[in-house]
Structure formats: C-alpha cells, structure tokens
Write a protein that holds these residues in place. Structure first.
Motif, PDB file in Angstrom:
ATOM      1  N   VAL A  31      -8.523  70.486-121.573  1.00 18.11           N
ATOM      2  CA  VAL A  31      -8.423  70.064-120.178  1.00 18.11           C
ATOM      3  C   VAL A  31      -9.792  70.132-119.499  1.00 18.11           C
ATOM      4  O   VAL A  31     -10.573  71.042-119.744  1.00 18.11           O
ATOM      5  CB  VAL A  31      -7.367  70.891-119.411  1.00 18.11           C
ATOM      6  CG1 VAL A  31      -7.832  72.306-119.130  1.00 18.11           C
ATOM      7  CG2 VAL A  31      -6.947  70.194-118.129  1.00 18.11           C
ATOM      8  N   GLY A  32     -10.105  69.098-118.711  1.00 20.59           N
ATOM      9  CA  GLY A  32     -11.380  69.048-118.005  1.00 20.59           C
ATOM     10  C   GLY A  32     -12.091  67.731-118.244  1.00 20.59           C
ATOM     11  O   GLY A  32     -11.532  66.780-118.786  1.00 20.59           O
ATOM     12  N   THR A  33     -13.352  67.704-117.843  1.00 25.05           N
ATOM     13  CA  THR A  33     -14.182  66.504-117.958  1.00 25.05           C
ATOM     14  C   THR A  33     -15.272  66.757-118.983  1.00 25.05           C
ATOM     15  O   THR A  33     -15.928  67.800-118.962  1.00 25.05           O
ATOM     16  CB  THR A  33     -14.812  66.162-116.590  1.00 25.05           C
ATOM     17  OG1 THR A  33     -13.755  65.984-115.633  1.00 25.05           O
ATOM     18  CG2 THR A  33     -15.653  64.903-116.658  1.00 25.05           C
ATOM     19  N   TRP A  34     -15.473  65.788-119.856  1.00 23.60           N
ATOM     20  CA  TRP A  34     -16.428  65.896-120.953  1.00 23.60           C
ATOM     21  C   TRP A  34     -17.393  64.714-120.915  1.00 23.60           C
ATOM     22  O   TRP A  34     -16.993  63.590-120.644  1.00 23.60           O
ATOM     23  CB  TRP A  34     -15.685  65.902-122.292  1.00 23.60           C
ATOM     24  CG  TRP A  34     -14.706  67.015-122.433  1.00 23.60           C
ATOM     25  CD1 TRP A  34     -13.420  67.051-121.954  1.00 23.60           C
ATOM     26  CD2 TRP A  34     -14.915  68.266-123.075  1.00 23.60           C
ATOM     27  NE1 TRP A  34     -12.825  68.239-122.281  1.00 23.60           N
ATOM     28  CE2 TRP A  34     -13.722  69.008-122.976  1.00 23.60           C
ATOM     29  CE3 TRP A  34     -16.004  68.837-123.743  1.00 23.60           C
ATOM     30  CZ2 TRP A  34     -13.584  70.285-123.511  1.00 23.60           C
ATOM     31  CZ3 TRP A  34     -15.869  70.101-124.281  1.00 23.60           C
ATOM     32  CH2 TRP A  34     -14.678  70.820-124.155  1.00 23.60           C
ATOM     33  N   PRO A  55     -25.863  56.503-126.305  1.00 24.18           N
ATOM     34  CA  PRO A  55     -24.428  56.462-126.022  1.00 24.18           C
ATOM     35  C   PRO A  55     -24.138  57.090-124.665  1.00 24.18           C
ATOM     36  O   PRO A  55     -24.784  58.052-124.258  1.00 24.18           O
ATOM     37  CB  PRO A  55     -23.816  57.279-127.155  1.00 24.18           C
ATOM     38  CG  PRO A  55     -24.897  58.197-127.592  1.00 24.18           C
ATOM     39  CD  PRO A  55     -26.189  57.444-127.364  1.00 24.18           C
ATOM     40  N   ASN A  56     -23.194  56.508-123.961  1.00 23.35           N
ATOM     41  CA  ASN A  56     -22.865  56.965-122.620  1.00 23.35           C
ATOM     42  C   ASN A  56     -21.342  56.949-122.502  1.00 23.35           C
ATOM     43  O   ASN A  56     -20.718  55.915-122.715  1.00 23.35           O
ATOM     44  CB  ASN A  56     -23.503  56.015-121.598  1.00 23.35           C
ATOM     45  CG  ASN A  56     -23.404  56.524-120.192  1.00 23.35           C
ATOM     46  OD1 ASN A  56     -23.294  57.722-119.964  1.00 23.35           O
ATOM     47  ND2 ASN A  56     -23.435  55.616-119.242  1.00 23.35           N
ATOM     48  N   GLY A  57     -20.757  58.092-122.185  1.00 22.16           N
ATOM     49  CA  GLY A  57     -19.309  58.101-122.101  1.00 22.16           C
ATOM     50  C   GLY A  57     -18.768  59.328-121.397  1.00 22.16           C
ATOM     51  O   GLY A  57     -19.451  60.344-121.273  1.00 22.16           O
ATOM     52  N   MET A  58     -17.542  59.202-120.931  1.00 21.46           N
ATOM     53  CA  MET A  58     -16.822  60.305-120.287  1.00 21.46           C
ATOM     54  C   MET A  58     -15.421  60.335-120.865  1.00 21.46           C
ATOM     55  O   MET A  58     -14.842  59.295-121.184  1.00 21.46           O
ATOM     56  CB  MET A  58     -16.714  60.098-118.778  1.00 21.46           C
ATOM     57  CG  MET A  58     -18.016  60.138-118.022  1.00 21.46           C
ATOM     58  SD  MET A  58     -18.678  61.777-117.852  1.00 21.46           S
ATOM     59  CE  MET A  58     -17.926  62.356-116.387  1.00 21.46           C
ATOM     60  N   LEU A  59     -14.901  61.551-120.942  1.00 17.89           N
ATOM     61  CA  LEU A  59     -13.543  61.784-121.398  1.00 17.89           C
ATOM     62  C   LEU A  59     -12.939  62.818-120.461  1.00 17.89           C
ATOM     63  O   LEU A  59     -13.518  63.885-120.260  1.00 17.89           O
ATOM     64  CB  LEU A  59     -13.571  62.299-122.841  1.00 17.89           C
ATOM     65  CG  LEU A  59     -12.287  62.762-123.501  1.00 17.89           C
ATOM     66  CD1 LEU A  59     -11.201  61.705-123.435  1.00 17.89           C
ATOM     67  CD2 LEU A  59     -12.573  63.147-124.947  1.00 17.89           C
ATOM     68  N   VAL A  60     -11.816  62.484-119.862  1.00 14.60           N
ATOM     69  CA  VAL A  60     -11.169  63.381-118.902  1.00 14.60           C
ATOM     70  C   VAL A  60      -9.750  63.667-119.379  1.00 14.60           C
ATOM     71  O   VAL A  60      -8.983  62.736-119.649  1.00 14.60           O
ATOM     72  CB  VAL A  60     -11.132  62.755-117.488  1.00 14.60           C
ATOM     73  CG1 VAL A  60     -10.406  63.673-116.515  1.00 14.60           C
ATOM     74  CG2 VAL A  60     -12.541  62.443-117.003  1.00 14.60           C
ATOM     75  N   GLU A  69     -10.663  57.769-121.362  1.00 14.94           N
ATOM     76  CA  GLU A  69     -11.889  57.823-122.164  1.00 14.94           C
ATOM     77  C   GLU A  69     -12.611  56.487-122.029  1.00 14.94           C
ATOM     78  O   GLU A  69     -12.010  55.426-122.214  1.00 14.94           O
ATOM     79  CB  GLU A  69     -11.556  58.100-123.631  1.00 14.94           C
ATOM     80  CG  GLU A  69     -12.768  58.323-124.499  1.00 14.94           C
ATOM     81  CD  GLU A  69     -12.424  58.908-125.871  1.00 14.94           C
ATOM     82  OE1 GLU A  69     -13.364  59.040-126.681  1.00 14.94           O
ATOM     83  OE2 GLU A  69     -11.243  59.226-126.149  1.00 14.94           O
ATOM     84  N   VAL A  70     -13.896  56.542-121.688  1.00 12.47           N
ATOM     85  CA  VAL A  70     -14.727  55.349-121.577  1.00 12.47           C
ATOM     86  C   VAL A  70     -15.998  55.608-122.379  1.00 12.47           C
ATOM     87  O   VAL A  70     -16.706  56.594-122.141  1.00 12.47           O
ATOM     88  CB  VAL A  70     -15.084  55.023-120.105  1.00 12.47           C
ATOM     89  CG1 VAL A  70     -15.987  53.801-120.031  1.00 12.47           C
ATOM     90  CG2 VAL A  70     -13.819  54.811-119.281  1.00 12.47           C
ATOM     91  N   LEU A  71     -16.292  54.722-123.339  1.00 16.53           N
ATOM     92  CA  LEU A  71     -17.457  54.851-124.211  1.00 16.53           C
ATOM     93  C   LEU A  71     -18.293  53.577-124.093  1.00 16.53           C
ATOM     94  O   LEU A  71     -17.761  52.474-124.237  1.00 16.53           O
ATOM     95  CB  LEU A  71     -17.008  55.033-125.663  1.00 16.53           C
ATOM     96  CG  LEU A  71     -15.971  56.135-125.915  1.00 16.53           C
ATOM     97  CD1 LEU A  71     -15.467  56.069-127.340  1.00 16.53           C
ATOM     98  CD2 LEU A  71     -16.547  57.481-125.599  1.00 16.53           C
TER      99      LEU A  71
END
Length: 166
Positions: A31-34, A55-60, A69-71
C-alpha cells in the motif's frame, strides 16, 4: 430473591456490548505510492532497458485494494500537434510502444504480501479483464524498495524496481 438476581444478571449480560477479540492482520506491504527507478526487459538474456534509458513511472496501491500503474519512457518524442488525437501514425506508434497505463484491483495474502491483480482498464486493450497471480507477477518488498517481476505469455521477463514515495 436469588432467582430475581440471577435473571437480572443474565438480562444485563445479554444487553451489554460484547467486544469481539480482533485478530490483527499484518500490514499491507504494498500500500502506498511507488516511483519507478529502473526497468529491464530480458528477451533471450539481453537485459535491455524496458522503458528507455530514462524510465518514468508511478504505481499506487490504495488501502481499499485498488491500483493504478503508469510506465513511460521519458525520452518519448513530443507530437508535432498539441492535440492528443492528431498524432501521426509514427507518433502514435512511438508513444504506444514506449508506455502503458492500467488500473484495477489487487489482493494481498494473510501475510500482507501482494498476491495478484485484476486489470479493469488499460491503454493496451488486450489486458482489460486479465487476472494475474504470483505465477505471472510477483512484487517483493524490502523496506522502501520493491521489485516487480512480470513474465509475458511468450516468456519474456521484465524486472522493475520501485522506491516508496515519502
């Protein structure tokens, strides 16, 4: 008198709130933002950058068991037009090949570890409705770092490293 007292005690116990003994579950590890810090693809053992050199991305992962998830490849060329729907075939192909976004729900096991997900929406329509178990996708958390290992249906492996956003 004893009978009245016993009846009164039973009545009071019946009306009193009973606090159930709560079982404590281990915390949800994901759980959380990565934020993505690296992404590698391993077709035939070549270990290539999966989303370019930057590479640029976030996973929540939300507490109510949803994820987004956006990559992306930070070096994806800009479109000539500022209107999203007016990209050329080449621009659209480049953008699609260098990025993906998807969302859905996820599960954790009795130890709070990631145990699978179901994709509800994706920029790659073939993923919509897919369910992944730890056979295809594993997330291993160690402190504020997480390693994602995904195996495509044809066998190609992708490894993404994440850092928890504080």
């Amino acid at each position: 008198m004893k009978m009245l007292r016993a009846t009164l005690i039973i009545f009071l116990v019946a009306l009193s709130p009973i606090t159930p003994i709560a079982q404590t579950m281990p915390p949800n590890q994901v759980v959380g933002t990565w934020r993505m810090i690296s992404a590698r693809i391993d077709p035939e053992g070549r270990n290539l950058p999966a989303y370019g050199e930057k590479p640029n991305g976030m996973l929540v992962f939300t507490p109510d068991l949803h994820f987004v998830e956006v990559l992306t490849d930070a070096n994806t060329p800009r479109f000539a037009s500022d209107a999203r729907g007016e990209g050329t075939d080449h621009e659209n192909r480049e953008a699609m090949a260098r990025s993906i976004g998807f969302f859905g729900t996820y599960t954790v096991d009795e130890n709070g570890a990631f145990s699978g997900n179901q994709v509800q929406g994706s920029t790659f329509p073939n993923w919509v409705g897919s369910t992944r178990t730890t056979k295809e996708l594993t997330l291993t958390v160690s402190g504020d770092r997480m390693k994602e290992q995904f195996q495509r249906p044809e066998g190609t492996k992708i490894i993404i490293e994440w850092e928890r956003v504080r």
